[in-house]
Design a protein around this motif. Structure first.
Motif, short mmCIF file in Angstrom:
data_model
loop_
_atom_site.label_atom_id
_atom_site.label_comp_id
_atom_site.label_asym_id
_atom_site.label_seq_id
_atom_site.Cartn_x
_atom_site.Cartn_y
_atom_site.Cartn_z
N VAL A 143 1.08 -1.24 -0.24
CA VAL A 143 0.01 0.65 -0.08
C VAL A 143 0.82 0.66 -0.24
O VAL A 143 2.01 1.90 1.10
CB VAL A 143 -1.01 -0.10 1.17
CG1 VAL A 143 -1.90 1.69 1.27
CG2 VAL A 143 -1.82 -1.49 0.84
N ALA A 144 0.53 2.14 -0.44
CA ALA A 144 0.75 3.47 -0.77
C ALA A 144 0.14 4.03 -1.25
O ALA A 144 -0.61 4.61 -2.11
CB ALA A 144 2.98 3.33 -1.35
N VAL A 145 0.51 5.43 -1.34
CA VAL A 145 0.38 6.93 -2.42
C VAL A 145 0.36 6.47 -3.42
O VAL A 145 1.14 6.85 -3.45
CB VAL A 145 -0.30 8.29 -1.21
CG1 VAL A 145 -0.57 9.75 -1.89
CG2 VAL A 145 0.00 8.67 0.43
N GLU A 146 -0.83 7.31 -4.27
CA GLU A 146 -0.63 7.59 -5.51
C GLU A 146 -1.48 8.67 -6.44
O GLU A 146 -2.10 9.20 -5.20
CB GLU A 146 -0.60 6.74 -6.19
CG GLU A 146 -0.44 5.19 -5.90
CD GLU A 146 -0.44 3.43 -7.28
OE1 GLU A 146 -0.98 3.93 -7.67
OE2 GLU A 146 0.26 2.65 -7.37
N GLY A 147 -1.37 8.80 -7.16
CA GLY A 147 -1.69 9.89 -8.07
C GLY A 147 -3.13 9.65 -8.97
O GLY A 147 -3.04 8.34 -8.54
N LEU A 188 -4.75 9.71 -2.41
CA LEU A 188 -4.91 7.79 -2.74
C LEU A 188 -3.89 7.26 -2.34
O LEU A 188 -3.41 7.17 -2.20
CB LEU A 188 -5.80 8.02 -4.49
CG LEU A 188 -5.94 6.84 -4.75
CD1 LEU A 188 -7.01 7.45 -6.37
CD2 LEU A 188 -4.89 5.96 -5.45
N PHE A 189 -5.30 5.79 -1.62
CA PHE A 189 -3.81 5.22 -1.27
C PHE A 189 -4.12 3.69 -2.17
O PHE A 189 -5.76 3.26 -2.05
CB PHE A 189 -4.11 4.77 0.19
CG PHE A 189 -4.48 5.55 1.46
CD1 PHE A 189 -2.60 6.04 1.99
CD2 PHE A 189 -4.66 7.23 0.96
CE1 PHE A 189 -2.37 7.22 3.29
CE2 PHE A 189 -4.92 8.02 2.14
CZ PHE A 189 -3.27 8.06 3.60
N ALA A 190 -3.64 3.76 -2.37
CA ALA A 190 -3.60 2.05 -3.03
C ALA A 190 -2.66 0.88 -2.57
O ALA A 190 -1.71 0.86 -1.90
CB ALA A 190 -2.78 2.76 -5.05
N ALA A 191 -3.10 -0.48 -3.37
CA ALA A 191 -3.34 -1.09 -3.13
C ALA A 191 -2.54 -2.19 -4.13
O ALA A 191 -3.91 -2.85 -4.73
CB ALA A 191 -4.30 -1.87 -1.92
N ALA A 231 -6.68 -2.97 4.53
CA ALA A 231 -5.10 -2.40 4.16
C ALA A 231 -5.11 -1.15 3.65
O ALA A 231 -4.33 -0.48 4.46
CB ALA A 231 -4.28 -3.32 3.23
N VAL A 232 -5.99 -0.55 3.04
CA VAL A 232 -6.07 0.58 2.39
C VAL A 232 -6.69 1.43 3.72
O VAL A 232 -6.22 2.67 3.66
CB VAL A 232 -6.95 0.80 1.20
CG1 VAL A 232 -5.64 -0.09 -0.11
CG2 VAL A 232 -7.97 0.25 1.15
N PHE A 233 -7.27 1.25 4.41
CA PHE A 233 -7.96 1.77 4.96
C PHE A 233 -6.85 2.35 6.38
O PHE A 233 -7.15 3.51 7.01
CB PHE A 233 -9.57 0.96 6.24
CG PHE A 233 -10.85 1.83 6.99
CD1 PHE A 233 -10.92 3.02 6.08
CD2 PHE A 233 -10.11 1.57 7.96
CE1 PHE A 233 -11.79 3.92 7.88
CE2 PHE A 233 -10.78 1.84 9.34
CZ PHE A 233 -11.71 3.33 8.60
#
Length: 298
Positions: A143-147, A188-191, A231-233
């Motif tokens: 999980v990481a922050v993305e555009g 936005l947090f992306a898995a 996980a994203v939450f």
């Protein structure tokens, strides 16, 4: 359709102050402008309001730490409605306003859910079941922050194709990319799958308000590994704790499945959500002219 960036709206210091102490998303003009064609303003009695055509939408929630008594709230709502120059008014608030006529349409079956946040990270899930779900998910996704990008848009489009949703909800979901581009405090947090990098799930958090963070949107692939949504939450939660927020607004209950997810994370029903709408009578000279030109009017 042109989406105005938040700086296109003229925000008074009072309006900006309300946005900084927002407890519900509708108190954030930057968010509302990104997802709806409205004009924000401050009502004479101190609530944020939005004009859309001949309709006025009043966000009648008190700011964080500034709760009014029921009587004061009723007086402020009544004063705001009385000053409205609109044919129809919609009041979003914790109760049906007393100034609403008996024929007003009112939906009272939902509530905003909230989760109290610790003073320092990390946020520890309250149950072993949730901790196990997180461990399982993290073996399969990172999980990481993305555009915003095409994969996120595809997840939303798939959801819209398979769900019977109200047109207003569809319009908001179709503008999530515009919202993320317009609001610096939204992330936005992306898995992503650890094997092939596929986007499995994402969630959007908004940290624009100083005390209350917002869990705005969440989507996942139907074939996602168990625990992706958790996980994203959890990443979104930890970001709120690290930024010093004291509360997370998880949105409305919507349906039993959504409410179950919130309850699983120990969230609680917090603020009632009541939407009340009615048509306002014509006033002044325009009312007299309308009566004059109406057959049978005296």
């Amino acid at each position: 359709m042109t989406i105005l960036p938040p700086q296109a709206a003229t925000l008074s210091p009072q309006m900006a102050g309300l946005a900084a102490s927002a407890v519900v998303p509708e108190q954030s003009p930057a968010y509302v402008l990104a997802v709806a064609d409205v004009v924000p303003s401050l009502s004479p009695a101190g609530f944020l309001q939005y004009t859309a055509g001949d309709e006025l939408i009043l966000a009648a929630y008190d700011s964080y730490g500034a709760e009014r008594s029921s009587q004061d709230w009723e007086e402020v709502v009544a004063a705001s409605v009385d000053a409205a120059h609109a044919r129809r008014v919609t009041v979003l608030g914790p109760r049906r306003p007393a100034c609403a006529p008996p024929q007003a349409e009112s939906a009272e079956a939902d509530a905003w859910w909230a989760l109290d946040l610790p003073s320092s990270p990390p946020f520890a899930p309250a149950t072993g079941k949730v901790r196990n779900m997180l461990r399982r998910a993290r073996r399969e996704v990172s999980v990481a922050v993305e555009g915003w990008g095409p994969e996120a848009r595809d997840l939303v489009d798939d959801y819209l194709r398979t769900r019977p949703l109200a047109e207003g909800t569809r319009a908001i979901y179709s503008r999530i990319g515009d919202y993320l581009a317009a609001v610096p405090g939204a992330l936005l947090f992306a898995a992503r799958d650890r094997q092939d990098g596929t986007l499995r799930a994402f969630a959007v958090g908004d940290y624009s308000s100083l005390a209350v963070a917002f869990y705005m949107f969440a989507f996942r692939r139907q074939d996602s590994p168990p625990g992706c949504a958790d996980a994203v939450f959890h990443a979104l939660l930890n970001e709120a704790v690290e930024r010093g927020h004291s509360l997370l607004n998880l949105g409305l209950g919507i349906n039993p499945g959504v409410a179950f997810f919130k309850r699983k994370w120990q969230a609680r029903p917090w603020l009632p959500y009541v939407e009340t709408s009615w048509h306002l009578p014509r006033r002044g000279r325009l009312a007299r002219l309308a009566a004059f030109f109406t057959p049978g009017a005296s």
